[in-house]
Design an enzyme around this catalytic site. Structure first.
Site, mmCIF file in Angstrom:
data_model
loop_
_atom_site.group_PDB
_atom_site.id
_atom_site.type_symbol
_atom_site.label_atom_id
_atom_site.label_comp_id
_atom_site.label_asym_id
_atom_site.label_seq_id
_atom_site.Cartn_x
_atom_site.Cartn_y
_atom_site.Cartn_z
ATOM 1 N N LYS A 1 -6.561 -4.965 -3.290
ATOM 2 C CA LYS A 1 -7.213 -5.639 -2.161
ATOM 3 C C LYS A 1 -8.314 -4.765 -1.575
ATOM 4 O O LYS A 1 -8.128 -3.575 -1.346
ATOM 5 C CB LYS A 1 -6.187 -6.000 -1.089
ATOM 6 C CG LYS A 1 -5.424 -4.830 -0.485
ATOM 7 C CD LYS A 1 -4.345 -5.334 0.475
ATOM 8 C CE LYS A 1 -3.640 -4.199 1.183
ATOM 9 N NZ LYS A 1 -4.485 -3.457 2.119
ATOM 10 N N CYS B 1 -2.576 -2.594 7.754
ATOM 11 C CA CYS B 1 -2.487 -3.487 6.602
ATOM 12 C C CYS B 1 -1.255 -4.387 6.629
ATOM 13 O O CYS B 1 -1.312 -5.545 6.205
ATOM 14 C CB CYS B 1 -2.522 -2.674 5.314
ATOM 15 S SG CYS B 1 -4.091 -1.799 5.088
ATOM 16 N N ASP C 1 0.786 -1.247 0.000
ATOM 17 C CA ASP C 1 0.000 0.000 0.000
ATOM 18 C C ASP C 1 0.814 1.291 0.000
ATOM 19 O O ASP C 1 0.456 2.254 0.698
ATOM 20 C CB ASP C 1 -0.952 0.009 1.196
ATOM 21 C CG ASP C 1 -1.992 -1.094 1.136
ATOM 22 O OD1 ASP C 1 -1.981 -1.869 0.165
ATOM 23 O OD2 ASP C 1 -2.807 -1.177 2.071
#
Length: 224
Positions: free
Chosen positions: A131, A164, A26
């Site tokens: 995701k 995450c 990310d």
């Protein structure tokens, strides 16, 4: 045997290096860049952007050795059909998922803010996993890709450490992957959350996995 100096004890690399993958989680413009969604929420994005040079150096080593690299981005389809209702409702801020933000609609795939930062742009052959959740295994093809390539070891990096990154590492651990989190290639808007996460991961003999500095990781790969 090649070992990476790590906590709670040395991390052993497999004899076949192609079984090791770098997972970059990310590193999105909205999370890291001034003027993005992260800053709009009142966060100091400098905590996250500080890891870019270190992560870039790790990435260059994997590319030089032609080892597997995976990137993830957290994002949703424009119609939000893949966004869990509880996630969509969560939070009490003025900006929510799908709303127009400083860099386009928030957490929507294809928007400017949802793109990976220029410094870490994926190259041909590097897989990008979109995701819908915090973890990189939830409703994605990541596990399938890893098994197809025979990957057993994951070097994990990215943001944010306590959300995450940690979720993905726990998911990977439950699936039998040997995971090492690179301490100075992960970050949080809240530094104390990062430190707590590192302690949790390596507690009780590495209950979730290992942690190590980027210098130790690069030194080990340099010795091979």
């Amino acid at each position: 045997m090649v070992l990476i100096a790590a906590q709670p004890y040395d991390y052993e690399l497999p004899s076949e290096l192609q079984k090791v993958a770098l997972l970059i989680i990310d590193m999105q413009r909205d999370f890291l860049e001034p003027g993005g969604f992260g800053e709009a929420l009142g966060n100091d994005v400098r905590h996250l952007s500080a890891i870019i040079p270190t992560l870039k150096s790790l990435l260059e080593i994997f590319r030089k050795r032609q080892l597997p690299v995976f990137h993830t981005v957290e994002g949703h389809q424009p119609d939000l059909s893949d966004c869990p209702p509880s996630k969509l409702r969560r939070g009490n801020g003025q900006l929510k998922i799908g709303d127009p933000g400083p860099m386009g609609r928030i957490l929507i795939l294809g928007e400017l803010g949802n793109a990976i930062i220029p410094e870490l742009q994926p190259m041909t052959g590097e897989i990008v996993i979109s995701k819908p959740g915090k973890g990189a295994f939830y409703q994605t093809s990541l596990e399938s890709y890893l098994h197809k390539q025979g990957i057993t070891h994951l070097i994990i990096t990215g943001v944010t450490t306590e959300v995450c990154v940690q979720t993905t590492m726990r998911e990977a651990n439950d699936r039998g992957f040997e995971c090492l989190l690179v301490e100075d290639a992960t970050a949080s808007y809240f530094p104390e959350f990062k430190e707590s996460t590192l302690e949790m991961i390596r507690a009780q003999g590495g209950i979730v996995g290992w942690t190590a500095t980027a210098a130790n990781v690069m030194q080990a790969f340099g010795s091979i």
